[in-house]
Design a protein around this motif. Structure first.
Motif, mmCIF file in Angstrom:
data_model
loop_
_atom_site.group_PDB
_atom_site.id
_atom_site.type_symbol
_atom_site.label_atom_id
_atom_site.label_comp_id
_atom_site.label_asym_id
_atom_site.label_seq_id
_atom_site.Cartn_x
_atom_site.Cartn_y
_atom_site.Cartn_z
ATOM 1 N N GLY A 50 0.792 -1.225 0.000
ATOM 2 C CA GLY A 50 0.000 0.000 0.000
ATOM 3 C C GLY A 50 0.827 1.278 0.000
ATOM 4 N N ASP A 51 2.147 1.133 -0.041
ATOM 5 C CA ASP A 51 3.030 2.306 -0.103
ATOM 6 C C ASP A 51 2.856 2.974 -1.479
ATOM 7 O OD1 ASP A 51 5.047 3.979 0.702
ATOM 8 O OD2 ASP A 51 6.646 2.684 -0.035
ATOM 9 N N THR A 52 2.722 4.297 -1.523
ATOM 10 C CA THR A 52 2.557 4.951 -2.826
ATOM 11 C C THR A 52 3.720 5.885 -3.094
ATOM 12 O OG1 THR A 52 1.308 6.818 -1.951
ATOM 13 C CG2 THR A 52 0.024 4.930 -2.704
ATOM 14 N N ARG A 53 4.076 6.014 -4.374
ATOM 15 C CA ARG A 53 5.112 6.948 -4.816
ATOM 16 C C ARG A 53 4.609 7.622 -6.081
ATOM 17 N NH1 ARG A 53 9.890 5.413 -2.137
ATOM 18 N NH2 ARG A 53 9.059 4.457 -0.258
ATOM 19 N N ARG A 54 5.184 8.793 -6.307
ATOM 20 C CA ARG A 54 4.734 9.588 -7.457
ATOM 21 C C ARG A 54 5.950 9.852 -8.342
ATOM 22 N NH1 ARG A 54 0.343 11.159 -10.262
ATOM 23 N NH2 ARG A 54 0.358 13.355 -10.745
ATOM 24 N N ALA A 55 5.782 9.640 -9.638
ATOM 25 C CA ALA A 55 6.875 9.879 -10.589
ATOM 26 C C ALA A 55 6.308 10.534 -11.838
ATOM 27 C CB ALA A 55 7.540 8.554 -10.962
ATOM 28 N N GLY A 56 7.170 11.230 -12.554
ATOM 29 C CA GLY A 56 6.738 11.840 -13.811
ATOM 30 C C GLY A 56 6.428 10.771 -14.849
ATOM 31 N N TYR A 57 7.282 9.751 -14.876
ATOM 32 C CA TYR A 57 7.145 8.663 -15.853
ATOM 33 C C TYR A 57 7.534 7.355 -15.162
ATOM 34 C CZ TYR A 57 7.010 12.337 -19.375
ATOM 35 O OH TYR A 57 6.658 13.437 -20.113
ATOM 36 N N VAL A 58 7.097 6.237 -15.733
ATOM 37 C CA VAL A 58 7.432 4.919 -15.181
ATOM 38 C C VAL A 58 7.919 4.019 -16.309
ATOM 39 C CG1 VAL A 58 6.433 2.806 -14.186
ATOM 40 C CG2 VAL A 58 5.839 5.035 -13.214
ATOM 41 N N ILE A 59 8.980 3.265 -16.010
ATOM 42 C CA ILE A 59 9.401 2.205 -16.943
ATOM 43 C C ILE A 59 9.165 0.878 -16.246
ATOM 44 C CG2 ILE A 59 11.313 1.172 -18.225
ATOM 45 C CD1 ILE A 59 12.632 3.912 -18.339
ATOM 46 N N GLY A 60 8.365 0.023 -16.833
ATOM 47 C CA GLY A 60 8.143 -1.318 -16.311
ATOM 48 C C GLY A 60 9.195 -2.245 -16.892
ATOM 49 N N ALA A 61 10.194 -2.578 -16.060
ATOM 50 C CA ALA A 61 11.231 -3.539 -16.480
ATOM 51 C C ALA A 61 11.152 -4.704 -15.510
ATOM 52 C CB ALA A 61 12.611 -2.875 -16.460
ATOM 53 N N ASP A 62 9.923 -5.142 -15.254
ATOM 54 C CA ASP A 62 9.683 -6.122 -14.200
ATOM 55 C C ASP A 62 9.441 -7.523 -14.748
ATOM 56 O OD1 ASP A 62 7.394 -4.952 -15.234
ATOM 57 O OD2 ASP A 62 6.302 -4.852 -13.355
ATOM 58 N N GLY A 63 10.086 -7.833 -15.845
ATOM 59 C CA GLY A 63 10.177 -9.213 -16.291
ATOM 60 C C GLY A 63 8.928 -9.760 -16.962
ATOM 61 N N ALA A 64 9.011 -11.055 -17.287
ATOM 62 C CA ALA A 64 8.003 -11.703 -18.134
ATOM 63 C C ALA A 64 6.589 -11.592 -17.563
ATOM 64 C CB ALA A 64 8.382 -13.164 -18.320
ATOM 65 N N HIS A 65 6.462 -11.631 -16.239
ATOM 66 C CA HIS A 65 5.112 -11.590 -15.635
ATOM 67 C C HIS A 65 4.766 -10.174 -15.187
ATOM 68 C CE1 HIS A 65 5.186 -15.898 -15.940
ATOM 69 N NE2 HIS A 65 6.375 -15.893 -15.367
ATOM 70 N N SER A 66 5.323 -9.201 -15.848
ATOM 71 C CA SER A 66 5.243 -7.781 -15.511
ATOM 72 C C SER A 66 3.916 -7.312 -14.897
ATOM 73 C CB SER A 66 5.511 -6.991 -16.794
ATOM 74 O OG SER A 66 5.241 -5.635 -16.609
ATOM 75 N N ALA A 67 4.030 -6.833 -13.654
ATOM 76 C CA ALA A 67 2.856 -6.225 -13.006
ATOM 77 C C ALA A 67 2.520 -4.899 -13.691
ATOM 78 C CB ALA A 67 3.142 -6.005 -11.522
ATOM 79 N N THR A 68 3.535 -4.222 -14.221
ATOM 80 C CA THR A 68 3.286 -2.965 -14.936
ATOM 81 C C THR A 68 2.397 -3.234 -16.151
ATOM 82 O OG1 THR A 68 5.547 -2.356 -14.319
ATOM 83 C CG2 THR A 68 4.433 -0.933 -15.908
ATOM 84 N N ARG A 69 2.775 -4.268 -16.910
ATOM 85 C CA ARG A 69 1.997 -4.607 -18.118
ATOM 86 C C ARG A 69 0.550 -4.952 -17.726
ATOM 87 N NH1 ARG A 69 4.708 -9.134 -19.863
ATOM 88 N NH2 ARG A 69 3.020 -10.419 -19.069
#
Ligand SMILES: Cc1cc2nc3c(=O)[nH]c(=O)nc-3n(C[C@H](O)[C@H](O)[C@H](O)COP(=O)(O)OP(=O)(O)OC[C@H]3O[C@@H](n4cnc5c(N)ncnc54)[C@H](O)[C@@H]3O)c2cc1C
Length: 507
Positions: free
Chosen positions: A178-197
């Motif tokens: 539940g921790d939140t962070r704020r960024a201008g942009y995000v790169i999802g480099a979280d692998g084959a099962h990417s949570a970003t995707r």
């Protein structure tokens, strides 16, 4: 030797082109509302490479990693020349990150395609790295992590992305706690099962695994005489030397092919232990080659998928998050690092508000340039899978034919070498030079081009008698396609070219 003729060079115009003017230095003042300019999800090789390139370009970047202990995941062993060229643009006290990798790895002169007996010789390639570097992935990651730590780039451990939302100003990322962070942009480099995707709701179309081979890093007392061995009845096995007296062994038995997705998933979960690897080698070769120790073992399948988009709003995908395939020819990590290099300078320009439209969502955008590369990667690895696991007389004939074509060292070998090494990967249209990789040209000031490239702006390279001065202008002492000048992007590709007599002005 110079062949370029005098050229009227309006350097002011060139510096305005692609906005190569000096930009402000690394910004730590990113406004009270943001935690960082770019958040990178995943500290695998691609996430860390993206962080390194962006940090070099003066962008505030922060990496979030779910699993702080990746040790023991050997995976990629192969670093190809183009990847080393990109790491060569990251300076460190040994000269560059690439120099550090080369010192830690095992350079070999040739690589394989589909484990065919005739290999692709890299020795004649026009690069400072005319070899394949065998370096286990944990070493590559250790060197990247050390570099980032030395630069003060924060990698937050035990921070697992669970979701994200975006608006016109930025992206809010939420961890599973539940921790939140704020960024201008995000790169999802979280692998084959990417949570970003998944959070973006992007499809990952492709084909499921139908083969499941073995793969392990082991000690062998008497390695096989040939690195690659293939038999129509029994199957295949390969053994490649890694640093430290370790061998990467891999192969397939006929029973490992033609699997349903469920069978493939079951097989994937059966990680081979020492006894099973010995038994497998005995079945394949009547010899276990004195296998004494298993450092790491896994199974590899030919599931082949790529994301339907690489960018949604302020969020990008890179590396395995964007594409997966059979690890054949050692391409996953390499293509992922090349994604990162392509994205970093464009995103840096966008963060600074000076990116021309064409690199944001036009024909030179990250998505437009890199998604076709993933399509080629998919086709290339599926073709290798077919050559590796078609255990039939026809499959053998096809292997013999391809190996023979490679052995002739003609167009087939050139084409495959250019692709696997990464050196001929090009974004050019219609055979033009703009979009092609520029080789590591020797410069009049004693440097070479790749180390002279700036991370956040283009560099104008002039040839021959062209008169030019400026912080972002260098003179080559070697010709390239008889040009008068070439504007080189931070990732080493030609942005624009000028022939002798042509006036340099923005197009
Ligand atoms: C068995 C095997 C053998 C291979 N052999 C080769 C080879 O010889 N050559 C080659 O080039 N490639 C090879 N590959 C492929 C190569 O390992 C990958 O292409 C490479 O690791 C991709 O790097 P990445 O950074 O994109 O993803 P990954 O290496 O998967 O890194 C992703 C990172 O994101 C983290 N993460 C995941 N989810 C979250 C989340 N929700 N929040 C935060 N962090 C998260 C993970 O913990 C991980 O650290 C192989 C792969 C396998 C599986």
């Amino acid at each position: 030797m110079f062949t370029g003729t005098a050229l009227s060079l309006d350097i002011k115009t060139v510096e305005e082109y692609l906005d190569v003017k000096t930009v402000r230095e690394a910004s730590t003042d990113i406004g009270g509302k943001m935690d960082t300019e770019v958040a990178i999800i995943g500290a695998g090789p691609v996430g860390m490479a993206a962080a390194a390139f962006l940090h070099r370009a003066g962008i505030a970047v922060r990496v979030f990693e779910a699993n702080p202990d990746r040790a023991g995941q050997s995976r990629a062993t192969t670093i190809h020349p183009r990847t080393l060229e990109l790491f060569d643009s990251i300076p460190d006290e040994r000269g560059s990150l690439a120099a550090r990798m080369v010192a830690a790895g095992n350079p070999v002169p040739a690589t394989h395609f589909a484990a065919l007996p005739n290999r692709l010789d890299y020795r004649g390639l026009d690069t400072s790295f005319p070899f394949v570097l065998l370096l286990p992935q944990p070493e590559t990651e250790r060197l990247l992590a050390e570099y980032l730590a030395g630069q003060g780039v924060v990698v937050e451990p035990r921070w697992k992305l669970a979701g994200l939302t975006q608006d016109e100003q930025g992206v809010t990322i939420v961890s599973e706690t539940g921790d939140t962070r704020r960024a201008g942009y995000v790169i999802g480099a979280d692998g084959a099962h990417s949570a970003t995707r998944h959070a973006l709701g992007l499809g990952f179309p492709g084909t499921p695994a139908s083969t499941m081979g073995f793969l392990a890093d082991v000690k062998l007392e008497r390695p096989p005489a040939q690195p690659h061995n293939w038999d129509c009845e029994r199957g295949s096995y390969s053994a490649l030397p890694l640093p430290g007296g370790i061998y990467r062994i891999f192969g397939h038995e006929p029973g490992d092919t033609g699997l349903t997705p469920e069978e493939a998933a079951r097989r994937q979960a059966q990680i081979p232990d020492e006894a099973e690897l010995r038994a497998t080698l005995n079945r394949l070769a009547d010899d276990d080659f004195g296998l004494t120790e298993v450092i790491w073992a896994s199974r590899t399948g030919d599931a082949t998928r790529h994301a339907e988009q690489y960018r949604v709003g302020r969020v990008f995908l890179a590396g395995d998050a964007a594409h997966v395939h059979l690890p054949a020819g050692g391409q996953g990590l390499n293509v992922g690092v090349q994604d990162a290099a392509n994205l970093a300078w464009k995103l840096a320009a966008e963060v600074r508000g000076r990116a021309p439209r064409r690199i944001i969502d036009g024909p030179q955008s990250y998505d437009a340039e890199r998604r076709p590369i993933a399509a080629r990667l998919a086709a290339n690895t599926l073709a290798q899978a077919a050559l590796m696991v078609t255990f039939t007389p026809g499959g053998k004939a096809l292997r013999d034919l391809m190996s023979d074509l490679i052995g002739r060292n003609g167009d087939t070998a050139d084409e495959l070498r250019g692709w696997l090494s990464g050196l001929d990967v090009s974004y050019a249209e219609d055979g033009s030079l703009a979009g092609r990789r520029v080789p590591n040209l020797p410069l009049a000031d004693g440097r070479t081009l790749h180390r002279a490239l700036r991370p956040d702006r283009c560099t104008l390279v002039v040839f021959g008698t062209t008169v030019a001065e400026g912080e972002n202008v260098v003179r080559s002492t070697r010709d390239w396609h008889d040009l008068a000048a070439v504007l080189v992007r931070p990732d080493g590709y030609a942005a624009e070219v000028w022939t002798p007599g042509e006036e340099i002005k923005a197009r």
